[in-house]
Design a protein around this motif. Structure first.
Motif, PDB file in Angstrom:
ATOM      1  N   TYR A  25       0.845  -1.194   0.000  1.00  0.00           N
ATOM      2  CA  TYR A  25       0.000   0.000   0.000  1.00  0.00           C
ATOM      3  C   TYR A  25       0.883   1.247   0.000  1.00  0.00           C
ATOM      4  N   SER A  26       0.297   2.368  -0.297  1.00  0.00           N
ATOM      5  CA  SER A  26       1.016   3.648  -0.259  1.00  0.00           C
ATOM      6  C   SER A  26       1.263   4.061   1.184  1.00  0.00           C
ATOM      7  N   LYS A  27       2.505   4.481   1.476  1.00  0.00           N
ATOM      8  CA  LYS A  27       2.897   4.682   2.865  1.00  0.00           C
ATOM      9  C   LYS A  27       2.049   5.693   3.636  1.00  0.00           C
ATOM     10  N   TYR A  28       1.857   6.865   3.049  1.00  0.00           N
ATOM     11  CA  TYR A  28       1.216   7.913   3.837  1.00  0.00           C
ATOM     12  C   TYR A  28      -0.300   7.839   3.804  1.00  0.00           C
ATOM     13  N   SER A  29      -0.826   6.706   3.393  1.00  0.00           N
ATOM     14  CA  SER A  29      -2.279   6.508   3.438  1.00  0.00           C
ATOM     15  C   SER A  29      -2.698   6.078   4.830  1.00  0.00           C
ATOM     16  N   GLY A  30      -3.941   6.292   5.133  1.00  0.00           N
ATOM     17  CA  GLY A  30      -4.562   5.701   6.305  1.00  0.00           C
ATOM     18  C   GLY A  30      -4.218   6.345   7.627  1.00  0.00           C
ATOM     19  N   ASN A  31      -4.742   5.725   8.683  1.00  0.00           N
ATOM     20  CA  ASN A  31      -4.541   6.193  10.053  1.00  0.00           C
ATOM     21  C   ASN A  31      -3.913   5.074  10.882  1.00  0.00           C
ATOM     22  N   GLU A  32      -2.873   5.407  11.630  1.00  0.00           N
ATOM     23  CA  GLU A  32      -2.189   4.411  12.449  1.00  0.00           C
ATOM     24  C   GLU A  32      -2.852   4.266  13.817  1.00  0.00           C
ATOM     25  N   VAL A  33      -2.974   3.004  14.286  1.00  0.00           N
ATOM     26  CA  VAL A  33      -3.471   2.709  15.623  1.00  0.00           C
ATOM     27  C   VAL A  33      -2.481   1.747  16.263  1.00  0.00           C
ATOM     28  N   LYS A  34      -2.172   1.946  17.548  1.00  0.00           N
ATOM     29  CA  LYS A  34      -1.218   1.087  18.231  1.00  0.00           C
ATOM     30  C   LYS A  34      -1.966   0.256  19.276  1.00  0.00           C
ATOM     31  N   ILE A  35      -1.884  -1.080  19.203  1.00  0.00           N
ATOM     32  CA  ILE A  35      -2.481  -1.950  20.213  1.00  0.00           C
ATOM     33  C   ILE A  35      -1.346  -2.714  20.872  1.00  0.00           C
ATOM     34  N   GLY A  36      -1.107  -2.452  22.160  1.00  0.00           N
ATOM     35  CA  GLY A  36       0.053  -3.033  22.823  1.00  0.00           C
ATOM     36  C   GLY A  36       1.311  -2.597  22.067  1.00  0.00           C
ATOM     37  N   GLU A  37       2.103  -3.582  21.582  1.00  0.00           N
ATOM     38  CA  GLU A  37       3.333  -3.264  20.856  1.00  0.00           C
ATOM     39  C   GLU A  37       3.137  -3.220  19.346  1.00  0.00           C
ATOM     40  N   ASP A  38       2.011  -3.728  18.875  1.00  0.00           N
ATOM     41  CA  ASP A  38       1.798  -3.838  17.432  1.00  0.00           C
ATOM     42  C   ASP A  38       1.180  -2.576  16.859  1.00  0.00           C
ATOM     43  N   GLU A  39       1.624  -2.247  15.640  1.00  0.00           N
ATOM     44  CA  GLU A  39       1.032  -1.119  14.925  1.00  0.00           C
ATOM     45  C   GLU A  39       0.033  -1.625  13.902  1.00  0.00           C
ATOM     46  N   TYR A  40      -1.132  -1.045  13.926  1.00  0.00           N
ATOM     47  CA  TYR A  40      -2.119  -1.343  12.899  1.00  0.00           C
ATOM     48  C   TYR A  40      -2.332  -0.099  12.064  1.00  0.00           C
ATOM     49  N   LEU A  41      -2.834  -0.337  10.866  1.00  0.00           N
ATOM     50  CA  LEU A  41      -3.140   0.759   9.969  1.00  0.00           C
ATOM     51  C   LEU A  41      -4.565   0.542   9.495  1.00  0.00           C
ATOM     52  N   ILE A  42      -5.364   1.598   9.554  1.00  0.00           N
ATOM     53  CA  ILE A  42      -6.721   1.516   8.997  1.00  0.00           C
ATOM     54  C   ILE A  42      -6.709   2.354   7.722  1.00  0.00           C
ATOM     55  N   ILE A  43      -6.988   1.706   6.619  1.00  0.00           N
ATOM     56  CA  ILE A  43      -6.720   2.269   5.302  1.00  0.00           C
ATOM     57  C   ILE A  43      -7.928   2.018   4.402  1.00  0.00           C
ATOM     58  N   ARG A  44      -8.175   2.901   3.465  1.00  0.00           N
ATOM     59  CA  ARG A  44      -9.231   2.645   2.474  1.00  0.00           C
ATOM     60  C   ARG A  44      -8.684   1.650   1.436  1.00  0.00           C
ATOM     61  N   GLN A  45      -9.544   0.762   0.943  1.00  0.00           N
ATOM     62  CA  GLN A  45      -9.052  -0.227  -0.017  1.00  0.00           C
ATOM     63  C   GLN A  45      -8.415   0.444  -1.237  1.00  0.00           C
ATOM     64  N   ALA A  46      -8.906   1.606  -1.631  1.00  0.00           N
ATOM     65  CA  ALA A  46      -8.365   2.301  -2.797  1.00  0.00           C
ATOM     66  C   ALA A  46      -6.879   2.627  -2.650  1.00  0.00           C
ATOM     67  N   ASP A  47      -6.374   2.638  -1.418  1.00  0.00           N
ATOM     68  CA  ASP A  47      -4.959   2.931  -1.191  1.00  0.00           C
ATOM     69  C   ASP A  47      -4.106   1.662  -1.156  1.00  0.00           C
ATOM     70  N   ILE A  48      -4.731   0.514  -1.344  1.00  0.00           N
ATOM     71  CA  ILE A  48      -3.976  -0.734  -1.450  1.00  0.00           C
ATOM     72  C   ILE A  48      -3.632  -0.941  -2.916  1.00  0.00           C
ATOM     73  N   LEU A  49      -2.348  -1.205  -3.192  1.00  0.00           N
ATOM     74  CA  LEU A  49      -1.885  -1.266  -4.576  1.00  0.00           C
ATOM     75  C   LEU A  49      -1.987  -2.663  -5.166  1.00  0.00           C
ATOM     76  N   ALA A  50      -1.531  -3.680  -4.383  1.00  0.00           N
ATOM     77  CA  ALA A  50      -1.481  -5.027  -4.941  1.00  0.00           C
ATOM     78  C   ALA A  50      -1.425  -6.032  -3.801  1.00  0.00           C
ATOM     79  N   ILE A  51      -1.803  -7.282  -4.157  1.00  0.00           N
ATOM     80  CA  ILE A  51      -1.695  -8.404  -3.239  1.00  0.00           C
ATOM     81  C   ILE A  51      -0.445  -9.188  -3.625  1.00  0.00           C
ATOM     82  N   VAL A  52       0.378  -9.571  -2.622  1.00  0.00           N
ATOM     83  CA  VAL A  52       1.589 -10.348  -2.882  1.00  0.00           C
ATOM     84  C   VAL A  52       1.226 -11.827  -2.765  1.00  0.00           C
ATOM     85  N   GLU A  53       1.555 -12.606  -3.777  1.00  0.00           N
ATOM     86  CA  GLU A  53       1.182 -14.034  -3.764  1.00  0.00           C
ATOM     87  C   GLU A  53       2.402 -14.931  -3.850  1.00  0.00           C
TER      88      GLU A  53
END
Lengths: 94, 94, 94, 94, 94, 94, 94
Positions: free
Chosen positions: G66-94
């Motif tokens: 996904y594009s780096k500066y997209s979305g909003n970051e949320v931190k749960i404990g030590e892990d970082e989550y990102l809440i992002i619109r699907q339109a900002d996701i570029l590709a799926i890695v297979e």
């Protein structure tokens, strides 16, 4: 007294900013666009999409995360409320 | 003399800015984009959505909260009125 | 000689800026975006909304309030006219 | 040689800027966004609105007023032409 | 080798900038947004308007006028080509 | 390992920037918005237009020209890939 | 505790920034708009397109870029989550 938000707008009771939430989510204090958490107090009648009114996805009592600089703040007594468009709500915490 | 607003526009009788409202809502005095409160005096015939005219959600005598820097101010005698699009009204106070 | 405005445009005969209107509306002289008043001289054939031409809401001889910096000014002899889109007209004074 | 404008575009033969028009319209010389006058030389095949091609409202030989800084200027010999979208034409002078 | 433009895009063989055209159109050399002339080399399959593909209005070999700073320049050998959206083409010279 | 682009996105294997292409296209080195060339590696499932999914016009192995500053660069080993929206692809080289 | 994203939003578990991924994709560290990689944790109910709700293309456990500066970051404990619109996701890695 109560607030009845219009259309796609939602009234949220804001959590204190540094507070660690029950669910363990710690919101960053210095991020440029930091999300926040609160509880839904009232929801609008729905969003008009292509001519039809679509009910909102969030309900009263939902705990939600939203983008910080969204919406308009209103103060009732000591409590802070936020009136925000549903599009600025990111997720529901379950 | 009266004002008949066009389309999705609404005429609002503005409350004095620092006044604590009957319902206890105290509006912040220094916020960058501070909401405000007033009473609806007249409403337009409706908003055109996808080719159909949809009546407005607010009615005459509704007490409403709106974004401060929205709309155009008009002064009649000593009273200030605001002509605002319904989209800039946040909630109805009940 | 006359002006026939196109589409959603309206020709307005502008009132002098400081003049107190018959209806008692006094327009602010220093506001950043100050509304103004005038009389409708000619209206366009209508606005195209979702493929259909919708007639305008204002009629010739309506006295209207509009946003000051809207539209294009035209001078005919001593009189100033304003050609404005209907969307920039706020309300009809009755 | 002739110009055939595309879609919603219109070719206009520009009047000299300070000239007082036959109809008595005197265009302001220093306004930030000053309207101007000219004669329609050629019109495009129409504007596509919601999937259907709608013929333009202006016709060849119409004398029109338009926003000054609209469009693209083309010079043929000594004459100045302007290729402008119909939406930038304000009114027809009759 | 050839270029097959996508959708509503058009490949144009650019005329030299100061050259007076066969048709006598002299393009201004210093205008901020100066139109230019060229010949259409290839056209895209059409523009999608409201879900249907509409063929383009320009054809191969049309001589067209377009806004200068539109499009992307490509150089093949000594010749300059421009790949431009049809919306940036102003008129066909006949 | 492979990349499966979403929606209207396309993965392109980028050509080295100064390289003269097989087809003889020499891309300008200093232009502000310079086009570039590459080979399509993978295409998304299509673009949603008015509620229907329309397959993309480019196919795997197409050699395409696109606007330089479009898209997002990804590096796999030594090769540079670009993930770009189809709308930023200008033409197919044949 | 879990996050249930709204509409077209997606929750992503972010990979550490300099880490070379299993699939060998090395993300650039200094690019202005650098893509990033993560795993999908939760997806919204779908995107409303022309009045109908279209399910999202990404699924839980997909590894995405996904594009780096997209979305909003949320931190749960030590892990970082990102809440992002699907339109900002570029590709799926297979």
């Amino acid at each position: 007294m109560s607030l009845r938000p219009l259309g796609d707008k939602v009234v949220i009771k804001v959590k204190a900013e540094e507070e660690k939430t029950v669910s363990g989510i710690l919101l960053p204090g210095s991020a440029q666009e930091k999300p926040q958490q609160g509880k839904v107090i009232a929801v609008g009648t729905g969003e008009i999409v292509d001519g039809k009114k679509v009910p909102l996805d969030v309900k009263v009592d939902d705990e939600v995360i939203y983008s910080k600089y969204s919406g308009n703040e209103v103060k009732i007594g000591e409590d802070e409320y936020l009136i925000i468009r549903q599009a600025d709500i990111l997720a529901i915490v379950e």
